[in-house]
Scaffold this motif. Structure first.
Motif, PDB file in Angstrom:
ATOM      1  N   UNK A 145      -7.997   9.287   4.221  1.00 42.45           N
ATOM      2  CA  UNK A 145      -7.802  10.811   3.942  1.00 42.45           C
ATOM      3  C   UNK A 145      -6.214  11.193   3.350  1.00 42.45           C
ATOM      4  N   UNK A 146      -5.275  10.222   3.681  1.00 38.95           N
ATOM      5  CA  UNK A 146      -4.014  10.555   2.897  1.00 38.95           C
ATOM      6  C   UNK A 146      -4.051  10.386   1.555  1.00 38.95           C
ATOM      7  N   UNK A 147      -4.933   9.382   1.035  1.00 36.65           N
ATOM      8  CA  UNK A 147      -5.152   9.462  -0.349  1.00 36.65           C
ATOM      9  C   UNK A 147      -5.882  10.474  -1.268  1.00 36.65           C
ATOM     10  N   UNK A 148      -6.856  10.778  -0.129  1.00 34.56           N
ATOM     11  CA  UNK A 148      -8.158  11.872  -0.535  1.00 34.56           C
ATOM     12  C   UNK A 148      -7.104  13.025  -0.805  1.00 34.56           C
ATOM     13  N   UNK A 149      -6.342  13.630   0.497  1.00 33.33           N
ATOM     14  CA  UNK A 149      -5.713  14.787   0.368  1.00 33.33           C
ATOM     15  C   UNK A 149      -4.951  14.949  -0.723  1.00 33.33           C
ATOM     16  N   UNK A 150      -4.010  13.821  -0.984  1.00 31.39           N
ATOM     17  CA  UNK A 150      -3.300  13.986  -2.193  1.00 31.39           C
ATOM     18  C   UNK A 150      -4.011  14.003  -3.642  1.00 31.39           C
ATOM     19  N   UNK A 151      -5.092  13.516  -3.583  1.00 33.78           N
ATOM     20  CA  UNK A 151      -5.820  13.469  -4.993  1.00 33.78           C
ATOM     21  C   UNK A 151      -6.507  14.803  -4.978  1.00 33.78           C
ATOM     22  N   UNK A 152      -6.981  15.640  -3.945  1.00 31.91           N
ATOM     23  CA  UNK A 152      -7.482  16.907  -3.836  1.00 31.91           C
ATOM     24  C   UNK A 152      -6.377  18.001  -4.156  1.00 31.91           C
ATOM     25  N   UNK A 153      -5.143  17.899  -3.751  1.00 32.98           N
ATOM     26  CA  UNK A 153      -3.963  18.620  -3.991  1.00 32.98           C
ATOM     27  C   UNK A 153      -3.620  19.019  -5.257  1.00 32.98           C
ATOM     28  N   UNK A 154      -3.622  17.448  -5.836  1.00 36.01           N
ATOM     29  CA  UNK A 154      -3.173  17.480  -7.113  1.00 36.01           C
ATOM     30  C   UNK A 154      -4.213  17.896  -8.122  1.00 36.01           C
ATOM     31  N   UNK A 155      -5.472  17.831  -7.841  1.00 33.43           N
ATOM     32  CA  UNK A 155      -6.764  18.404  -8.468  1.00 33.43           C
ATOM     33  C   UNK A 155      -6.406  19.919  -8.572  1.00 33.43           C
ATOM     34  N   UNK A 156      -6.116  20.481  -7.216  1.00 27.33           N
ATOM     35  CA  UNK A 156      -6.013  21.934  -7.162  1.00 27.33           C
ATOM     36  C   UNK A 156      -4.831  22.335  -8.131  1.00 27.33           C
ATOM     37  N   UNK A 157      -3.561  21.682  -8.522  1.00 24.28           N
ATOM     38  CA  UNK A 157      -2.778  22.141  -9.190  1.00 24.28           C
ATOM     39  C   UNK A 157      -3.164  21.750 -10.815  1.00 24.28           C
ATOM     40  N   UNK A 158      -3.799  20.822 -10.983  1.00 24.53           N
ATOM     41  CA  UNK A 158      -4.452  20.574 -12.495  1.00 24.53           C
ATOM     42  C   UNK A 158      -5.449  21.342 -12.925  1.00 24.53           C
ATOM     43  N   UNK A 159      -6.424  21.089 -12.078  1.00 22.71           N
ATOM     44  CA  UNK A 159      -7.613  21.633 -12.402  1.00 22.71           C
ATOM     45  C   UNK A 159      -8.362  22.425 -11.318  1.00 22.71           C
ATOM     46  N   UNK A 168       0.945  -1.320  -0.070  1.00 20.48           N
ATOM     47  CA  UNK A 168       0.102   0.073  -0.045  1.00 20.48           C
ATOM     48  C   UNK A 168       0.939   1.386  -0.024  1.00 20.48           C
ATOM     49  N   UNK A 169       1.790   1.351   0.742  1.00 16.12           N
ATOM     50  CA  UNK A 169       2.738   2.419   0.923  1.00 16.12           C
ATOM     51  C   UNK A 169       3.654   2.492  -0.590  1.00 16.12           C
ATOM     52  N   UNK A 170       3.959   1.616  -0.951  1.00 13.18           N
ATOM     53  CA  UNK A 170       4.408   1.558  -2.427  1.00 13.18           C
ATOM     54  C   UNK A 170       3.476   2.116  -3.569  1.00 13.18           C
ATOM     55  N   UNK A 171       2.212   1.782  -3.320  1.00 16.46           N
ATOM     56  CA  UNK A 171       1.193   2.050  -4.513  1.00 16.46           C
ATOM     57  C   UNK A 171       0.952   3.625  -4.249  1.00 16.46           C
ATOM     58  N   UNK A 172       0.814   4.072  -3.016  1.00 20.09           N
ATOM     59  CA  UNK A 172       0.996   5.386  -2.566  1.00 20.09           C
ATOM     60  C   UNK A 172       1.783   6.401  -3.090  1.00 20.09           C
ATOM     61  N   UNK A 173       3.092   5.774  -3.159  1.00 20.99           N
ATOM     62  CA  UNK A 173       4.220   6.431  -3.702  1.00 20.99           C
ATOM     63  C   UNK A 173       4.199   6.665  -5.206  1.00 20.99           C
ATOM     64  N   UNK A 174       3.842   5.459  -5.776  1.00 22.79           N
ATOM     65  CA  UNK A 174       3.726   5.668  -7.301  1.00 22.79           C
ATOM     66  C   UNK A 174       2.392   6.307  -7.563  1.00 22.79           C
ATOM     67  N   UNK A 194       1.255   9.051  -6.176  1.00 23.53           N
ATOM     68  CA  UNK A 194       1.668  10.335  -5.776  1.00 23.53           C
ATOM     69  C   UNK A 194       2.755  10.811  -6.867  1.00 23.53           C
ATOM     70  N   UNK A 195       3.763   9.992  -7.218  1.00 26.62           N
ATOM     71  CA  UNK A 195       4.743  10.301  -8.112  1.00 26.62           C
ATOM     72  C   UNK A 195       4.123  10.443  -9.434  1.00 26.62           C
ATOM     73  N   UNK A 196       3.087   9.828  -9.760  1.00 26.09           N
ATOM     74  CA  UNK A 196       2.213  10.021 -11.051  1.00 26.09           C
ATOM     75  C   UNK A 196       1.706  11.132 -11.238  1.00 26.09           C
ATOM     76  N   UNK A 197       1.020  11.663 -10.038  1.00 25.80           N
ATOM     77  CA  UNK A 197       0.480  12.973  -9.964  1.00 25.80           C
ATOM     78  C   UNK A 197       1.395  14.191 -10.245  1.00 25.80           C
ATOM     79  N   UNK A 198       2.571  13.850  -9.243  1.00 30.18           N
ATOM     80  CA  UNK A 198       3.771  14.810  -9.585  1.00 30.18           C
ATOM     81  C   UNK A 198       4.247  14.998 -10.940  1.00 30.18           C
ATOM     82  N   UNK A 199       4.208  13.814 -11.508  1.00 31.82           N
ATOM     83  CA  UNK A 199       4.819  13.813 -13.036  1.00 31.82           C
ATOM     84  C   UNK A 199       3.890  14.378 -14.068  1.00 31.82           C
ATOM     85  N   UNK A 200       2.738  14.289 -13.894  1.00 33.09           N
ATOM     86  CA  UNK A 200       1.575  15.006 -14.764  1.00 33.09           C
ATOM     87  C   UNK A 200       1.666  16.668 -14.427  1.00 33.09           C
ATOM     88  N   UNK A 201       1.846  16.861 -13.187  1.00 37.29           N
ATOM     89  CA  UNK A 201       1.662  18.440 -12.862  1.00 37.29           C
ATOM     90  C   UNK A 201       2.975  18.917 -13.526  1.00 37.29           C
TER      91      UNK A 201
END
Length: 180
Positions: free
Chosen positions: A132-146, A38-44, A46-53
């Protein structure tokens, strides 16, 4: 290294992992491998979102605006509970959990299956703190992208959290005045 030494190294690592799991768990069933996955999946993720941003060339703010932090916190709270506890989202959790009973207004208590990876996924899906860790990461990425669409959705989730608080307050006041 040759194939034989690769095999010996792999076997030594497996034995060490089993010993670590046994020592750590103190007789309890703790899915450390699932947590590591799960930690590896979260890292991947988050890294995916960061790469898109980064690929889109979106600038990062100097620092998050206090209003955005507050909006993200309330929206994260509400969406995490909606995903991990709400009756209406139970079909998403059902493959990984077992229904135990109601747990508050429109919320359920569910237990994770104890079958390998399903255990870890079930724990993640039934834990609003974990979610909430996954949701906060997703919402943060969303704020940067859309930013506009994400803030609109976060505003709706925040309004829903406020409405929930008002509903619970109203119910408590009615119960108090009627003696229930």
């Amino acid at each position: 290294m040759d194939t034989a030494s690769d095999g010996r190294l792999t076997e030594r690592l497996r034995r060490r992992l089993r010993r670590t799991e046994h020592t750590y768990s103190a007789g309890e069933d703790r899915p450390l491998r699932g947590y590591a996955a799960a930690m590896t999946a979260f890292g991947v993720y988050t890294a995916g979102w960061a790469a898109v941003v980064r690929m889109r060339g979106r600038p990062l703010p100097e620092r998050p605006a206090p209003w955005d932090v507050a909006l993200t916190a309330v929206a994260t709270f509400r969406l995490s509970r909606l995903l991990s506890k709400a009756s209406v989202t139970s079909p998403l959790r059902a493959p990984f959990t077992t229904f135990q009973g109601p747990e508050g207004p429109a919320e359920l208590h569910e237990e994770a299956h104890s079958e390998g990876a399903k255990d870890t996924v079930g724990e993640l899906l039934t834990c609003p703190f974990c979610m909430s860790v996954w949701v906060a990461s997703t919402l943060t990425a969303g704020q940067l992208l859309w930013p506009r669409a994400t803030r609109t959705a976060m505003g709706a989730l925040t309004a829903l959290a406020g409405a929930d608080a008002l509903q619970l307050t109203y119910s408590a006041l009615v119960a108090r005045t009627t003696g229930d």
